[in-house]
Every structure is written in C-alpha cells, then in structure tokens.
Design an enzyme around this catalytic site. Structure first.
Site, short mmCIF file in Angstrom:
data_model
loop_
_atom_site.label_atom_id
_atom_site.label_comp_id
_atom_site.label_asym_id
_atom_site.label_seq_id
_atom_site.Cartn_x
_atom_site.Cartn_y
_atom_site.Cartn_z
N HIS A 468 0.81 -1.22 0.00
CA HIS A 468 0.00 0.00 0.00
C HIS A 468 0.84 1.28 0.00
CE1 HIS A 468 -3.39 -2.41 2.26
NE2 HIS A 468 -3.35 -2.69 0.97
N PRO A 469 1.84 1.46 -0.85
CA PRO A 469 2.60 2.72 -0.82
C PRO A 469 1.71 3.91 -1.20
CG PRO A 469 3.14 1.47 -2.80
CD PRO A 469 2.30 0.57 -1.94
#
Length: 539
Positions: A468-469
């Site tokens: 989930h950057p």
C-alpha cells in the site's frame, strides 16, 4: 495502433487503478478527446482473472518488481514491492479487498490542508463508482461501473476464525465501509461471477469503443516536456522508438502510482532542486516534497497449522480446482485469499482502529512463495496507523532505472509495540473455542517467541508490508506537498495527479477503493462536476 491525433483535450499517464477511471470518465464527453499512455500490456490473463492466483504475478513481466534499499530498522533487510505493470495496474494484481478507510482519515486530510476532502465530501465519489450487490444505503450504491460484493463462499476455516474473533470480543459486522469500522466481517471484494473485477474491466473496457479515446500500451513515459510553467509534451518510448506526444493546450493527468508518479515528476525537473542536480536533472519547479512522505502499512503474519481434517485452501493449484474454475468459475480459485477482515485498536485511546487483521485459510509467507508441509491458516496484521515516513528518489534521469525506495519502516518504537500487541490478540483469537478442534501448532512466530522483547525483535526481522505505498506527491502547500486540493501540481498550469500518491496520509485500510475515489474526484474536477451534483448518483 492507429495514428495519434495532433491534439487531445486530456492526456492520462498510467492506466492503473486511477488512470483507467480518469480516462473512462472524461471520455464520456464525446467532445473531449483523451489519450491514455500505459507502460504495460493488457490484463486479459488467467493469473489476473482467477482471484486466488494474484501472487503468481509477482516478479513476472506484469510486475514493476521494486525492491527497497536496505531498511535500517528491519535488520538491514530489503523488501520486495510488487506494482502492477498492465492496464488495470495494481487493481489487476491486488487481493481485491474493497476497504474505504475510516472517516477519521478524511477529517485528518482536511486538517492537513486538503480542503473539500472530508468524509462527506468524498462519499459521493465512492458511491458513484460502486455497484454493490449486497448493500444499498447512504454509504453504498448500485449501478456504478465497479462491482463490489461480500465474498460469497468463505472457506469453513475462515468461518471458524470469524466465530473465534466474535468469541474474543469483536463485534460481528456486515459493513466496515459504513458508520463504524471496528469489528469482524467477511471481506467486500471487487469480484464478479467468480472473477476479478479490476478498473481495466470495469471502467476502461466499456470505454474502448469510443472514438474519442486512444489507448497506447507499452508506452514507457520518460518525462514531461515543460515550456515555462506549462506541459507541452510527454516524452515516451515504445520498444526502441522514442517519441513526444504534443499536449499543447491539453490537461495532463499523472496516474503512475506512488512510485511512478514521483519518478516522472523528478525526471521532468519537478522536485527538490538539490536532489535533482545531484542526479543530473535540471531543476525546473521547486517542490521539495516530491518523493518524500512515503507511507506504507507494515504487515506481520502469524501462521498456524490446521488439524482435525481441516484443509482450508491447501492444494488450490491442483488440476481439479483449476478445472472447476475454468469450467464454472467456482471453487477454491475464486477466493481472494484474505476472505475476512477484523479491525481493532491496540490502544483504547486511539480515535479509530489502528490494526487490520486479514484472515486467510492457507499458509501465506514470503509473498505467497513460502511453503509448509501441512495445511495451515494465516492471520496477517496490517498496522494501519503508521508514523514512519520514507522516500522515493530517482538515482539518474534514465527512465529504465527504478527509483531508490526507502520505506523507513518501524522507525518509531510505538509501531513495534502496536504490532506486538496485535500478535497477542491473534493468539487470543486462536485459543477461542471455535478453533479448538482445528487450530494446531503456531508456525510463526512460534510459541517459544513469547515475551515482548523477543516478539519485537522477531517483528523487525520478519515484518513485510501490505502493498500500500502512498503519499509521495501529496496534497499540501508547495513546501509540504506536490499538489493543491484540486490535484493541480504547484507551479505547473496544466498538470494534475490522480493516484495514491496524493493522499496527505495513508488511509486506515486497503488503499484500492480510495484510489478509485481519487480518480473519480479528479475526473469531476476536470469536467467541472461538483460533489453536490453527485450526491444522489448511482442510488
């Protein structure tokens, strides 16, 4: 590919989760010509369509295949970060979990300067995209492009773990995307008829026949060409051929993701001048926050052996399960793996949940590549209120060279403390009566890793991330962010950003649904459609 037009009303860079949304929505106006540039190819592959096969795409030609720099807080380990390289992007590679986050997230965005991004402001844009098969209330809608359903056939092991969560004090909940997030639920997923429903299928597929939409795949964008404060061209290559798409007068929307967007900005001379000069790029627009403020959710797995005849999803790659899916779109391959979710607070004083349990009825380790000789189940702990911040910084102007990614994960001791508390909670769940007959030995960390100090060290040595950057080109002022609340890049007249990189802070949960919402919001900004006009959309 047909010849490109000499002029477009909108050029979208990146055909991922948000780019497909932006291109499809804006091409609904037949008077507006739209060009979509995507570095990858098509999404029409069995590994994309079959939900349980998502991890088989990792380290393939469908993956940008990032690896972080050595992480100083994780015993120097380098972490693998897969990113989808195809039409649909990460929406074609993820575990299909539809989680919007907590309303606290969006109120915090407003407090940080993202005016107009409060929970009630973004709700119409969530609803606009949604076709929810099971829920219809003020939070949900039917008739939108993106199909959402509560996972239909959870494995008996998953059902038992959910029951155990309830016995351990979790409230059973039908909807964690409604008024309250705390509790345990079967996962809402982007699936339709036993197949993944990604944004390439949901949004772009119906739009491909439009005469005003051109889609160019295999187009690696090098940089934006600026003339003063305007983007006048997009330099990209297809194979060995480099070319420039002239965009004079067009609105350009950068949707290349939390890694790709800051890379393209920096190669274009937009970023921290000192850093740009150090890597051989002439600074053109001074935005020191580009590539900074990277946020990611740490992810810690706890694995248990199954006993008493329970098998979970073990053997899902067996030919009989493959045949069942190919013939009827049924069986184990329809699983998104993370079949149930539980949200809780490791500290009661928290304003919202800070931990998400992902319940999977199989052994999941090393991004799905780890194996165990016996059937097992896994509970992943995604720490959804991280405090660490990392960077995405290019090392040269060469577009074939990936940026240096530093998550800087677990740089704050409170993060480790929260994850250790989460492990204790998982062990409490595993000891509940609902699992007594089927829960065997703890594989990871193992019961011998018992005290908090040992668990903390174990976490630093094994923790991964939740894919989930976010936040690397965030909404903020020119010193703290890359774009304003209308997603317009500071210092550039005709450039916007629409992907997870614009989040001021990461949301509490999986980032796919908020990224679709951001794409919807950007398209509405460009089309001049206010949120109030969408309040009743797709009702």
């Amino acid at each position: 590919m047909s010849e490109l037009r000499s002029h477009y009303g909108v050029v979208v860079i990146g055909g991922g989760a948000a780019g497909c949304v932006v291109a499809a929505r804006l091409s609904e106006d037949e008077q507006r010509s739209v060009l979509l540039l995507e570095a990858g190819g098509h999404n029409r592959r069995l590994s994309v369509r079959a939900p349980a096969a998502f991890s088989s795409q990792f380290e393939s030609k469908l993956d940008w295949n990032y690896v972080t720099e050595p992480e100083e807080n994780l015993h120097g380990r380098q972490l693998f970060e897969p990113r989808g390289k195809m039409l649909g992007g990460c929406s074609s590679m993820n575990a299909m979990m539809y989680v919007r986050g907590n309303r606290v997230d969006y109120e915090e965005w407003v407090e940080q300067g993202a005016e107009g991004w409060g929970a009630e402001d973004v709700l119409p844009h969530f609803r606009r995209s949604e076709d929810n098969a099971d829920l219809s209330d003020r939070h949900h809608a039917k008739g939108g492009p993106m199909h959402v359903e509560t996972f239909r056939t959870p494995d008996p092991v998953t059902r038992r773990v959910v029951d155990a969560c309830v016995e351990a004090g979790f409230e059973r909940r039908e909807d964690i995307n409604g008024d309250r997030q705390d509790g345990v639920t079967f996962t809402q997923v982007n699936q339709r008829k036993g197949m993944r429903h990604d944004t390439a299928s949901a949004f772009l597929g119906p739009a491909r026949s439009r005469q005003n939409l051109d889609v160019v795949s295999g187009a690696l964008v090098h940089r934006l060409v600026l003339d003063g404060s305007r983007v006048t061209g997009v330099e990209y290559s297809r194979g060995r051929r480099s070319q420039v798409a002239r965009v004079s007068g067009a609105e350009v929307v950068l949707c290349a993701g939390a890694f790709g967007t800051p890379e393209i900005l920096q190669r274009s001379g937009i970023g921290d001048p000192e850093h740009l000069r150090s890597v051989g790029v002439e600074p053109l627009v001074d935005l020191p926050a580009v590539g900074r403020h990277l946020m990611e959710h740490p992810f810690q797995f706890v694995n248990f052996e199954l006993r008493g005849g329970a098998t979970g999803l073990a053997g899902l790659e067996h030919p009989r399960h493959v045949a069942q899916w190919l013939l009827r779109r049924q069986g184990k391959l329809t699983s998104n793996v993370g079949e149930a979710l539980a949200f809780f607070r490791t500290d009661p004083s928290m304003p919202a949940p800070d931990m998400e349990m992902v319940i999977a009825p199989l052994y999941f380790w090393e991004h799905g590549k780890g194996t165990h000789p016996r059937p097992a189940f896994s509970i992943g702990l995604s720490y959804i209120a991280p405090r660490s911040r990392g960077t995405v910084l290019i090392g040269s102007p060469d577009p074939t060279q990936k940026a240096r990614v530093r998550l800087n994960m677990l740089s704050h001791p409170d993060e480790v403390t929260a994850i250790v508390r989460g492990i204790h909670k998982v062990r409490e769940v595993a000891a509940m009566p609902a699992l007594r007959e089927i829960c065997g030995a703890e594989i990871n960390p193992g019961r011998w890793v018992a005290d908090d100090a040992a668990l903390g060290d174990y976490v630093r040595g094994t923790v991964e991330h939740t894919y989930h950057p976010a936040c690397t080109a965030r909404i903020g002022d020119p010193q703290t962010g890359a774009c304003d609340p209308q997603l317009r890049v500071h210092g550039v007249d005709n450039l916007r950003i629409a992907d997870a990189s614009v989040m001021p802070t990461i949301t509490r949960g999986n980032t796919h649904a908020p990224t679709i919402m951001i794409g919807e919001r950007c398209a509405a900004f460009i089309a001049g459609v206010p949120s109030s006009a969408l309040a009743g959309a797709a009702a």
